[in-house]
Design an enzyme around this catalytic site. Structure first.
Site, PDB file in Angstrom:
ATOM      1  N   ILE A  81      -2.176  -3.824  66.955  1.00 23.33           N
ATOM      2  CA  ILE A  81      -3.301  -3.386  67.799  1.00 23.33           C
ATOM      3  C   ILE A  81      -3.518  -4.416  68.903  1.00 23.33           C
ATOM      4  O   ILE A  81      -3.744  -4.057  70.063  1.00 23.33           O
ATOM      5  CB  ILE A  81      -4.575  -3.166  66.964  1.00 23.33           C
ATOM      6  CG1 ILE A  81      -4.369  -2.004  65.995  1.00 23.33           C
ATOM      7  CG2 ILE A  81      -5.779  -2.888  67.870  1.00 23.33           C
ATOM      8  CD1 ILE A  81      -5.525  -1.756  65.028  1.00 23.33           C
ATOM      9  N   GLY A  82      -3.421  -5.689  68.550  1.00 25.17           N
ATOM     10  CA  GLY A  82      -3.562  -6.746  69.550  1.00 25.17           C
ATOM     11  C   GLY A  82      -2.609  -6.533  70.717  1.00 25.17           C
ATOM     12  O   GLY A  82      -2.992  -6.654  71.882  1.00 25.17           O
TER      13      GLY A  82
ATOM     14  N   ASN B  70     -11.349 -10.076  52.589  1.00 21.57           N
ATOM     15  CA  ASN B  70     -11.875  -9.950  53.949  1.00 21.57           C
ATOM     16  C   ASN B  70     -13.170 -10.729  54.135  1.00 21.57           C
ATOM     17  O   ASN B  70     -13.439 -11.210  55.241  1.00 21.57           O
ATOM     18  CB  ASN B  70     -12.015  -8.489  54.340  1.00 21.57           C
ATOM     19  CG  ASN B  70     -10.672  -7.938  54.756  1.00 21.57           C
ATOM     20  OD1 ASN B  70     -10.122  -8.365  55.767  1.00 21.57           O
ATOM     21  ND2 ASN B  70     -10.106  -7.045  53.958  1.00 21.57           N
TER      22      ASN B  70
ATOM     23  N   ASP C  34     -12.001   7.681  65.185  1.00 20.39           N
ATOM     24  CA  ASP C  34     -12.311   8.908  64.437  1.00 20.39           C
ATOM     25  C   ASP C  34     -12.947   9.938  65.371  1.00 20.39           C
ATOM     26  O   ASP C  34     -12.629  11.129  65.318  1.00 20.39           O
ATOM     27  CB  ASP C  34     -13.261   8.580  63.283  1.00 20.39           C
ATOM     28  CG  ASP C  34     -12.725   7.440  62.434  1.00 20.39           C
ATOM     29  OD1 ASP C  34     -11.620   7.591  61.894  1.00 20.39           O
ATOM     30  OD2 ASP C  34     -13.392   6.390  62.343  1.00 20.39           O
TER      31      ASP C  34
ATOM     32  N   HIS D  83     -16.075   4.299  58.157  1.00 16.49           N
ATOM     33  CA  HIS D  83     -14.713   4.526  58.671  1.00 16.49           C
ATOM     34  C   HIS D  83     -13.764   4.509  57.478  1.00 16.49           C
ATOM     35  O   HIS D  83     -13.140   3.510  57.153  1.00 16.49           O
ATOM     36  CB  HIS D  83     -14.306   3.448  59.675  1.00 16.49           C
ATOM     37  CG  HIS D  83     -12.831   3.489  59.986  1.00 16.49           C
ATOM     38  ND1 HIS D  83     -12.261   4.518  60.678  1.00 16.49           N
ATOM     39  CD2 HIS D  83     -11.825   2.662  59.650  1.00 16.49           C
ATOM     40  CE1 HIS D  83     -10.954   4.308  60.759  1.00 16.49           C
ATOM     41  NE2 HIS D  83     -10.671   3.198  60.139  1.00 16.49           N
TER      42      HIS D  83
HETATM   43  P1  NAX Z   1      -1.284  -6.047  61.971  1.00 17.38           P
HETATM   44  O1  NAX Z   1      -0.986  -6.423  60.567  1.00 17.38           O
HETATM   45  O2  NAX Z   1      -0.200  -5.610  62.889  1.00 17.38           O
HETATM   46  O3  NAX Z   1      -2.021  -7.279  62.685  1.00 17.38           O
HETATM   47  C1  NAX Z   1      -3.071  -7.967  62.099  1.00 17.38           C
HETATM   48  C2  NAX Z   1      -3.023  -9.374  62.648  1.00 17.38           C
HETATM   49  O4  NAX Z   1      -4.175 -10.068  62.180  1.00 17.38           O
HETATM   50  C3  NAX Z   1      -1.809 -10.177  62.182  1.00 17.38           C
HETATM   51  O5  NAX Z   1      -1.123 -10.703  63.312  1.00 17.38           O
HETATM   52  C4  NAX Z   1      -2.413 -11.280  61.321  1.00 17.38           C
HETATM   53  O6  NAX Z   1      -1.706 -12.491  61.430  1.00 17.38           O
HETATM   54  C5  NAX Z   1      -3.802 -11.385  61.936  1.00 17.38           C
HETATM   55  N1  NAX Z   1      -4.802 -12.013  61.068  1.00 17.38           N
HETATM   56  C6  NAX Z   1      -4.932 -11.931  59.728  1.00 17.38           C
HETATM   57  N2  NAX Z   1      -5.932 -12.708  59.314  1.00 17.38           N
HETATM   58  C7  NAX Z   1      -6.471 -13.285  60.398  1.00 17.38           C
HETATM   59  C8  NAX Z   1      -7.520 -14.212  60.598  1.00 17.38           C
HETATM   60  N3  NAX Z   1      -8.219 -14.696  59.576  1.00 17.38           N
HETATM   61  N4  NAX Z   1      -7.810 -14.589  61.860  1.00 17.38           N
HETATM   62  C9  NAX Z   1      -7.083 -14.138  62.890  1.00 17.38           C
HETATM   63  N5  NAX Z   1      -6.061 -13.268  62.767  1.00 17.38           N
HETATM   64  C10 NAX Z   1      -5.758 -12.852  61.521  1.00 17.38           C
HETATM   65  O7  NAX Z   1      -2.440  -4.948  61.875  1.00 17.38           O
HETATM   66  P2  NAX Z   1      -2.933  -3.919  62.986  1.00 17.38           P
HETATM   67  O8  NAX Z   1      -2.125  -2.690  62.899  1.00 17.38           O
HETATM   68  O9  NAX Z   1      -3.043  -4.616  64.282  1.00 17.38           O
HETATM   69  O10 NAX Z   1      -4.380  -3.542  62.414  1.00 17.38           O
HETATM   70  C11 NAX Z   1      -5.427  -4.478  62.390  1.00 17.38           C
HETATM   71  C12 NAX Z   1      -6.598  -3.944  61.586  1.00 17.38           C
HETATM   72  O11 NAX Z   1      -7.143  -2.778  62.196  1.00 17.38           O
HETATM   73  C13 NAX Z   1      -6.259  -3.551  60.157  1.00 17.38           C
HETATM   74  O12 NAX Z   1      -7.273  -4.063  59.308  1.00 17.38           O
HETATM   75  C14 NAX Z   1      -6.335  -2.048  60.199  1.00 17.38           C
HETATM   76  O13 NAX Z   1      -6.637  -1.515  58.939  1.00 17.38           O
HETATM   77  C15 NAX Z   1      -7.434  -1.839  61.178  1.00 17.38           C
HETATM   78  N6  NAX Z   1      -7.548  -0.506  61.779  1.00 17.38           N
HETATM   79  C16 NAX Z   1      -8.796  -0.023  62.013  1.00 17.38           C
HETATM   80  C17 NAX Z   1      -9.016   1.182  62.628  1.00 17.38           C
HETATM   81  C18 NAX Z   1     -10.394   1.682  62.883  1.00 17.38           C
HETATM   82  O14 NAX Z   1     -10.500   2.820  63.349  1.00 17.38           O
HETATM   83  N7  NAX Z   1     -11.485   0.961  62.626  1.00 17.38           N
HETATM   84  C19 NAX Z   1      -7.884   2.058  63.002  1.00 17.38           C
HETATM   85  C20 NAX Z   1      -6.599   1.335  63.132  1.00 17.38           C
HETATM   86  C21 NAX Z   1      -6.346   0.254  62.114  1.00 17.38           C
HETATM   87  O15 NAX Z   1      -5.875   0.843  60.935  1.00 17.38           O
END
Ligand code: NAX
Length: 328
Positions: free
Chosen positions: A16-17, A105, A159, A187
């Site tokens: 997402i980043g 978390n 959503d 969510h």
């Molecule tokens: P990724 O696993 O690709 O990226 C997550 C990143 O967070 C990783 O680079 C990891 O190193 C970093 N990270 C972990 N702990 C950290 C910390 N303490 N401080 C800083 N960085 C940290 O996941 P991605 O696909 O980018 O999704 C990110 C989050 O969005 C997940 O929790 C996912 O479930 C959530 N989502 C939420 C959505 C929503 O509608 N609210 C939809 C999309 C997504 O599923």
């Protein structure tokens, strides 16, 4: 031209980043008049990957981008922050119970809340994207007692956008003809996308659809399970659409929602619609003068009330779990 706004993105090296940062830097988050300074927060193992993304951001030569800092230290990353996009989270891995997930978390969002409390700008706005987003927002808020509670929000805009798109496909309307849709609750798979107050070209959407079986058996589960369907098809979870929703959420928060429409966001409940005060739950919302307001006075029918109650009940349980774990 405005003063630069500091935008911190956590999980900056994640999927997402990667979909989000370029849009923030190009001006889509805060508009074409507002320069941005980016702060990328990552865990130590992912700092190098974040540096690679920063190299690509440099290579875009975005006129509005006034600097990029990368850190694995939350205090540094949130010092002076105006907009905090909390994307990085601990995903659920095999064998993990819901309590384990909430606890892992809590170890991220508690300290991040403290860092926001310690160093954020007075106008800080926080959007939690990382799941479980509502309860992560609740945890962050609980650790930031000096920041007004209404600055902590959780993302249900994806959503909301999914629901718009499904309703448009069903009715043959264009997405921009549909207004006043609502996502209620968490969510999660219990979320409730409500079309009873929605309008299509000014006509009541539920009357246009006139098909309660479709509503109950297709529309609601399709929207609620869309994330799983994307994983199934793409082999990876929603990323560009999630980044897009984060852009929409903050853009509307700062710049306002259009007259005659509303959107959905997870806000700290003030007790509206019987949602217990303090829970972070999704509501119909408008943004006026830079603040979210819950749309008041909607009549909720039994079909909707049952579903809202079930999702809010899940939020109550999540809150009770994080309370008993000492996370809030
Ligand atoms: P990724 O696993 O690709 O990226 C997550 C990143 O967070 C990783 O680079 C990891 O190193 C970093 N990270 C972990 N702990 C950290 C910390 N303490 N401080 C800083 N960085 C940290 O996941 P991605 O696909 O980018 O999704 C990110 C989050 O969005 C997940 O929790 C996912 O479930 C959530 N989502 C939420 C959505 C929503 O509608 N609210 C939809 C999309 C997504 O599923």
């Amino acid at each position: 031209v405005h003063a630069p706004v500091t935008v911190t993105v956590t999980g900056a090296a994640g999927q997402i980043g990667y979909a989000l940062l370029f849009r923030v830097a190009s001006g889509q988050l805060l508009g074409p008049e507002t320069p941005v300074k980016l702060r990328l927060l990552e865990i130590p193992q992912a700092v190098k990957a974040a540096e690679g993304t920063a190299m690509e951001l440099d290579d875009c030569a975005f006129p509005l981008l006034k600097g990029i800092d990368i850190s694995d230290d939350a205090r540094q990353a949130f010092d002076g922050v105006n907009v905090a996009l909390l994307v990085g989270a601990r995903p659920r891995t095999k064998g993990m119970e819901r309590g384990d997930l909430l606890e892992a978390n809590g170890g991220i969002f508690g300290p991040q809340g403290e860092a926001i409390n310690a160093g954020a700008a007075d106008d800080v706005r926080v959007l939690v994207v990382g799941n479980p987003a509502n309860t992560n927002a609740l945890i962050a808020k609980a650790h930031a007692p000096d920041v007004p509670a209404d600055r902590f929000t959780a993302m249900t805009r994806l959503d909301h956008n999914r629901a718009l798109s499904q309703l448009a496909a069903k009715t043959g309307a264009a997405v921009d003809e549909i207004t006043k849709l609502t996502i209620w609750g968490n969510h999660s798979a219990t979320q409730y996308p409500d079309i009873f107050h929605a309008e299509i070209g000014g006509k009541n959407a539920a009357e246009v659809v006139n098909d309660e079986a479709w509503l109950a058996d297709e529309f609601i589960p399709t929207v609620a399970k869309r994330g799983a369907a994307i994983i199934e098809a793409r082999g990876a979870s929603s990323a560009a659409s999630a980044a897009n929703a984060a852009i929409d959420h903050v853009h509307d928060w700062v710049l306002g929602t259009p007259e005659g429409d509303w959107t959905s966001a997870g806000l700290v409940s003030d007790g509206s619609y019987g949602v217990p005060e303090g829970l972070v739950s999704s509501f119909p919302v408008v943004s006026r003068n830079g603040s979210w307001e819950i749309v008041q006075g909607l009549e909720i029918n039994d079909f909707s009330q049952q579903r809202i109650d079930a999702s809010v009940q899940e939020l109550v349980e999540e809150r009770d779990t994080v309370t008993s774990l000492g996370l809030i």
